[in-house]
Design an enzyme around this catalytic site. Sequence first.
Site: not given
Length: 318
Positions: A207, A209, A256
Site C-alpha cells: 500500500t 500511505n 492507504e
Amino acid sequence: MEIIKDITQWKEDKAPSVIALGFFDGFHLGHQAILETALAWSKETGAIPTVVTFDRHPWELLHPEKLPEKLLGNLEKNAYLENIGFDRLIELPLCQKTLELSAREFFEWLVNVLKPVGLVVGPNYHFGHSQEGNSELLANWAKEAGFEVKIVDYVQMGGLPISSTRIRTLLKAGEVGLAGEMLGRTYHLTGKVIAGDGRGKTIGFPTANFELESGALLPASGVYAVWVKKASHWLPAVASVGTNPTFPGERAKRLEVHLIHFDEDLYGQTLKVAFAEYLRPELVFSGVDQLVEKMEIDLKNAVTSLENEQVKAMLPNW
C-alpha cells in the site's frame, strides 16, 4: 492565471473585471453556477474574469473551534480556477484588519481599487464586519454606483440547496457517490506518498500511505474503490481509510491505497486519490488469513466498480 496576494502592489492600469465574490471552499455545483456566470459575462463585456476571496477560511479567526475540514486544498483551488478559464485570482489576507472592515468600506474598496464592470454572488453572500452586508444590499449599492450585480440562485438536489456542509456530512457517512454528484466530480484528495508500516507488502497487498494537507477531509472509515492519478494517468486502486484495527498499536485515521496490478516505487510522489464507491466498513479480523481473504474480495469488487463509465467521466480533469 495571475494570483495577487498583496493588493498594495495593484497597478492602476489594470483592465476592468467581472468579479465572482465568495469563499468557494468546495467548488460544488452551486459554486460552479456562480463562476460560470462570471466567465460568460466577462466574455460578453471583454472584462477580465476575476475571483476575489480570502486566503483562508474566515472561521480560522472567528470560530477556530468550528473550522470545517477542507474539501479542496489551496493549490487545487488555484489549478481548478485556471483550468475553467479565470485569468486572475485575488486572495485577500485573512486578518483582523480585513475582518473589521464595514460592509460599506469593503464595497468602496471594490469599486475604487478593482473598478468592476460587474459582480457575481450567490444568494447567501455576506460581507463586511459581522457579515452586515448581504447580496441584496450589494446589488443596491452597485446600481447606485452604475454597474450591476448578478445574484445566482441556489442549485438544488433532493429539494434542498447544495452546500459544502451537506457534502461534508455525506463524506463523513461514506456517501462518496452522492457527494460527487453535488460536487460535479468525484471527491478526491491530494497527498504525498510516505513510508508506512510496510505490513501490506508482506501479505501481498503493498500500500501507498498518504500524507495529506492539514485539515483535509477524509471520508468515513472503510474500504473504497478509487482511482489514483499518477502524472496524467488514472490507475485503478483500492483504498482503506481508518486506523487498521486488526493489528496492535494506536494509529491516527489515515489513507492507504493499494494500486491494482502495479508495483512501481511511489515514495515521495504527490498523487490524487478519487473516491469512486464505498465498498464496506472498516473491520477487525481474527488474523492475517481472514484479512487477506477479505482484501481479495475487495479487489474484485473494486475492479467491477471502476468499470463504470459514469464514474470515469466524473474524474477531475485538472
